[in-house]
Every structure is written in C-alpha cells, then in structure tokens.
Design an enzyme around this catalytic site. Sequence first.
Site, PDB file in Angstrom:
ATOM      1  N   LYS A  29      16.802  14.742 -27.876  1.00  0.00           N
ATOM      2  CA  LYS A  29      16.994  16.015 -27.183  1.00  0.00           C
ATOM      3  C   LYS A  29      16.020  17.088 -27.654  1.00  0.00           C
ATOM      4  CE  LYS A  29      20.024  17.875 -30.429  1.00  0.00           C
ATOM      5  NZ  LYS A  29      20.521  19.084 -30.876  1.00  0.00           N
ATOM      6  N   THR A  30      15.666  17.086 -28.954  1.00  0.00           N
ATOM      7  CA  THR A  30      14.732  18.112 -29.418  1.00  0.00           C
ATOM      8  C   THR A  30      13.412  17.983 -28.666  1.00  0.00           C
ATOM      9  OG1 THR A  30      15.762  17.888 -31.576  1.00  0.00           O
ATOM     10  CG2 THR A  30      13.756  19.180 -31.472  1.00  0.00           C
ATOM     11  N   ASP A 214      20.476  25.110 -27.403  1.00  0.00           N
ATOM     12  CA  ASP A 214      20.653  23.823 -28.070  1.00  0.00           C
ATOM     13  C   ASP A 214      22.069  23.744 -28.652  1.00  0.00           C
ATOM     14  OD1 ASP A 214      20.045  21.384 -29.152  1.00  0.00           O
ATOM     15  OD2 ASP A 214      19.063  22.201 -30.935  1.00  0.00           O
ATOM     16  N   GLU A 215      22.569  22.551 -28.887  1.00  0.00           N
ATOM     17  CA  GLU A 215      23.906  22.340 -29.473  1.00  0.00           C
ATOM     18  C   GLU A 215      24.941  23.193 -28.745  1.00  0.00           C
ATOM     19  OE1 GLU A 215      24.422  20.038 -31.553  1.00  0.00           O
ATOM     20  OE2 GLU A 215      22.744  19.834 -32.952  1.00  0.00           O
ATOM     21  N   GLN A 245      29.992  15.361 -30.006  1.00  0.00           N
ATOM     22  CA  GLN A 245      29.560  15.750 -31.345  1.00  0.00           C
ATOM     23  C   GLN A 245      30.024  17.160 -31.709  1.00  0.00           C
ATOM     24  OE1 GLN A 245      25.638  14.281 -32.845  1.00  0.00           O
ATOM     25  NE2 GLN A 245      25.304  13.828 -30.688  1.00  0.00           N
ATOM     26  N   ARG A 600      24.972   8.080 -37.147  1.00  0.00           N
ATOM     27  CA  ARG A 600      23.864   8.420 -38.044  1.00  0.00           C
ATOM     28  C   ARG A 600      23.091   7.172 -38.442  1.00  0.00           C
ATOM     29  NH1 ARG A 600      23.071  12.438 -36.113  1.00  0.00           N
ATOM     30  NH2 ARG A 600      24.751  11.779 -34.756  1.00  0.00           N
TER      31      ARG A 600
END
Length: 665
Positions: A29-30, A214-215, A245, A600
């Site tokens: 996504k970044t 973002d987030e 998340q 992760r």
Amino acid sequence: MHKLNQRQREAVRYHEGPLLVLAGAGSGKTGVIAHKIVHLIDACEVEPANIAAITFTNKAAREMRERVRTLLGKRNVKPWISTFHTLGLRILREEHEALGYRRGFSILDAGDCAGLLADLMRRDSPGTDIAVPQVQQAISAWKYAMVPPDAVALDAPSPAESLAARCYAPYCDALMTFNAVDFDDLIMGPVRLLREDPEVLERWRARIDFMLVDEYQDTNLSQYELVRLLVGEHQRLTAVGDDDQSIYAWRGARPENIAQLQTDFPRLKVVKLEQNYRSSGIILKAANTLIANNPHVFEKKLWSEHGFGDKIRVVALNTEHDETERIANDILHRKLMHGGGFADFAVLLRSNHQARLFERAFRERDIPYVLSGGRSFFDYAEVKDCVCYLRLLANPDDNNALLRIINTPRRTIGTATVKVLVDVAAESGLSLLETALDERFRLRVSPQVGRRVGEFATWLTRFQREHEATPPPDAFATLLADIGYDDWLEQTAENEKAAERRKENVAELSRWIARIYARDEERTTADIVAALTLFDIADRQDDNADFDGVALTTLHAAKGLEYPHVYLAGFEENLLPHRSSIEQDTIEEERRLAYVGITRAKRSLTLTFCRTRKRYGQLESCEPSRFLDELPADELAWDGRVTDAAANRETGRGTLDQLKRLLQT
DNA sequence: GAGAGTTGAATTTTT
DNA sequence: TTCAACTCTC
C-alpha cells in the site's frame, strides 16, 4: 508504474471521485500511495503543494516521503506529506488567533498534561486514589469525540469519570491561560474552527486539491471530521486502510469510519488489494481462516504467488520459562542450520511484561535483540529541562515550563516561594513570569527571596528580548552557557559516566535543533519546539536500523513490519485474547491482533503456549487460545505432547466439572 | 536532596 | 513476584 499489479494501478489511476483502497497486509500500500502522489503530479497536473498525504506516525510519513522522492527522481517538488498532528499544527499556526491563542503557543506532551491534571485532581479531591492516566484518558476521549466541557455530565456513574468531568473545564482553561495546546487540541482545534468559520473552511479547501489518508481504520472521530471537512464537495479523497488490522479501538480509532465512507460519499469507489507479497501460502491461509470469524462489511481474501511453504508450528510448553528457553534455543538452532541474521527473527508478544523473561534468556545465550518501546529521548530530565527553557522563550505564558525550570539549575527558589508565586498569579491573573516581577508578589516574600526570583525573571525576560532575532540554535547555545547547564549536570550526576551521558543528550538536542532549523521550514523557536515535540526523534531508533538483533516487540508495535521467522509467544486464553478483552467482550479486536501477528511472518510461523504461567507470583494453569481452533487444523504441525487444542480444553473442562461436583457433595 | 519505606500495577501507545 | 514510582523524613 509497470511494477504495479492491475488492482494497484487501478487505485493509482482513479482520481475522479472518492476512493477507498482496502489494502490487505503486505499488499504494497505504501507503494500505491507514493505512486498515486506522483501520478497526480504528472498525469493530472495537480499542484504538488496542494496534495496532502496524511499518516499517523512520523515513521510512516518519512517512508512515504522517501518513496515519493525516489519516484520523482531529480525533480524538486514538495507534496505535503505529514502526520495528522502536523497537519493540525499547520492549520493552528496560521489560524491561532481565531481560536484565542497567542503567538508562540506551546504544545504540551502527555507527560506535561498528566502533571497538570494531577494538580487539578489534587485540588478537586485531595488524597484521591483515582489514577491520573484514567482521568487523562477520559478527557482525551471527550476531546477526540468533539465533546466540549460544558456538554459533559458532572454526575457520571463512576467516581473516576465524574472526577474527570469536573477537571475537564479547568484543564482546558489552564491550557488556555498557558497559551498551550495538548495533542488532542491539534486536531480538535482546527475541526472546531473549520466547522464554525465558512471563510476559513473555504481557504483551506482551496489549498488542498487532493487528500490521501493512510491507515484509515485508525482514524478517530475528530480526525475523520478533519478529513471530511477539508475534502469538501469535490471529494478528491483516497483513503487507504484495512479494517482487519484495526487494533487501536481502545484509544479512539473507529474501524467503522471505513463503512462510514460509503454513507458520506455515495460515489465511493472501492478497490481491494488482496495480492500479498510477503508471506507463504499457508501463513495466508491461516490468516484468512482466522479473520473470517470476524464480521465484515467488505469481504477480502489474501493470496500470493509464493509457494505454500512450511506448516505452522504449534508448540505446547509447561511453563513460561520453558517457552522462552525453547524459543531462544530454536532461534540459535535455526540460525545455525539455515544461516541468515538475528534480525530475521521476531518474537511477538501481547504485552510488554512478557519481554522480561525473553531478555534474560537472550542475554544468557548472547543473542542480540531489539526491544520495542522503551524510553523516549524526551523522557530524560535534562532534555525536558532544555525544551522547557525553549518553550518559555517562545511563550512567556507557559507557566508549566516555568515551574519546571525556575529552580533548575538551583537558584534557591524553593517550593514555599513557588507556592506564593502561584497564589499571587492566580489572584492577579498574570502569568508566573509577570508575577515574579510584580509588586504584589514582592510584598509577600522576604527581600532576599524577592530579589532572587526577580533576578531570574529579569534575566529570562531580557534574554528573550535580546534573542528574538537570533537564530534559535545560537540562542540555545548562549542560553546553556548563561545558565551554566553543563556544570550543573556535572555537579548533580551520580558519576562521571552519567554526567557524560547527560551532556551528550543535551549535545544531541542541540544538533537536532540545528538540523530542524536547517530544514528552512521551521524558523522560530516556537516552530522548532513544536517540531521537536511532535517529532519525538523517532529517527534515533533508526540508528539501530542495521543492527542485527532479534526483534522483541508487542503485537501493536509490530504492525507494518515483517520478518522471515515469527514466534507468537503466549498464544493463550487470557493473554491473546487478553483477559480484559474477554471481560469487555472485545474479542474481535483481539482476533485482529492475532491476525496482525500472523501476517508479519514471511516464511515460518511458530505459535507457543504454556500450560501454566505465573501471575502475581501465583502459578495458574492456562488454556491454549481459542484462536488456535480457528486456524486450519490441516496446516498446523504440533510439537509437544498435546495433539489437539480442543481435546485439551475438553479435558480441562471435564476436570473442572468433576471438581465442582466434588465440592457440591 | 538523598535514602528508606510504601504502594500499586502487570494491555496495547502515537502524536 | 517484582519493579518502578511516589512519599516521607532527616
């Protein structure tokens, strides 16, 4: 652009209306946000300065900035990439007058605010056993829910809440008189202003042509409101997030803000990024199966082109001691067998106190490790002192800062004197600094005391006036010399080593001040102190970025990171899900926490649980986490004598029933 | 201002 | 149980 997959490209190219990008874990996504910023500049000819990309942490903002810079190559254009709080500060700086603040206002960090609140609480209820953080959190919750002090019921059901309600208004008043804001005000203030003043709203809307957040699942009510207000009718918004998340509901994050977008922006387009570039197939299958137990507004299923990989290891241990030993030995063993560095391994924990045993086990074996969290640079007394001096230079009304440094270094101004000073200030309505030079104060203390306090106040006032035009790094150096701070550090340190460390901290602060000043965006002392406060020198931790150690971190702190080999320790009932989450019925967030932990891992995942664990020094028996039953049984490889979690739990239950029956007869 | 004694917490934490 | 933070006293 050619490196992006089809969905990612779609997310980058679509700019005609509001867009929600549901970005699964490890879906890149970044990169998507960075590419989109560049696409907006290049293909859509949006003015770079009119693009606002908002993140939650400085670290995320920095990574984003770096990615964009790489993509832009040599071109020197600057899209606005910052955290929510820095955006708030930017607005507040320009509009502070409309909200009743004066120039150079201070930003108080959580610690400062806690001190202030403790004071107000003592005044309201002397000897109360209610904890400051509890009250602080309640007030913070009202602030980010946009509830003003006069809308809070004073007769709350719990004593803590009603104390918080009584302290709320005085707390806000105190901040106002200090010409100071707390972190929540940085969001709440601008929202209030944008809501109330159409002219200001128009001005800011005109300055932002495109917003990327973002987030998004981590936004609280006031942050969402800020976004909604700034985006306005043209609705050029891209929100990127993952409801699975969302692990910060306990501090106000509203994952429901994602669904809310559909209501508030009926034209909303949704793009799902489901291809994962991180983990093996089995790990993703486990993650998908687990999270399917949560309700979803948008269905999402991660997949990858990687192979299926190794099964997920589940290890049952007898005690938490065995658990740490086992994991430590396992890491050594694997490293020996497969090579690679220590940094390929991570031990993820539900809570910080689990870390202690691991630290011991790692040290015994000379395993290098990096512990998450830890002390912030700004927790050091000497750094706080210096920042308070700077705050005071920028904002003479910052009573909080003055109280901290009035007797540091020692000026023989004791608590009794300070109390008189505070009293007189309260009566006269002057700031502490003004009071120190006021006749009314001098009449209340002995001539010597009056002179000492007066000297300090005169020196500070003069210093302020004389250095108004001095570049802050130079002013800071002069200030340190004037107060003889290095000498004082030497005198008060326990030993030479401690003195050196403290002086080095001050030197590092000086370097930061110089570095921020050199950025050319922050020119005044107030600017620099604000940057320091919001910044928190996260970069320091990056100094160890290439340090080869096992990551020992909480699940929360691990979000956004990845490791080849992950150990999820304490996969037990009462730990994950945590006991209090079971009690408060917030299992879904705990499930997301487990999901974050699982995702992760790139190559191998090991879940461990203990049959017994010491709690409050008492041995308690533990059950494996219920989430174990929600994982695909076929993909688990059990290690240890327990072969089936459910069966294990049944036997536990059986024994309990027997005991109950015995007691009844 | 240091040292002893007491008390409390053990869920997560960024800005 | 264990550690840290706070208070009290000299």
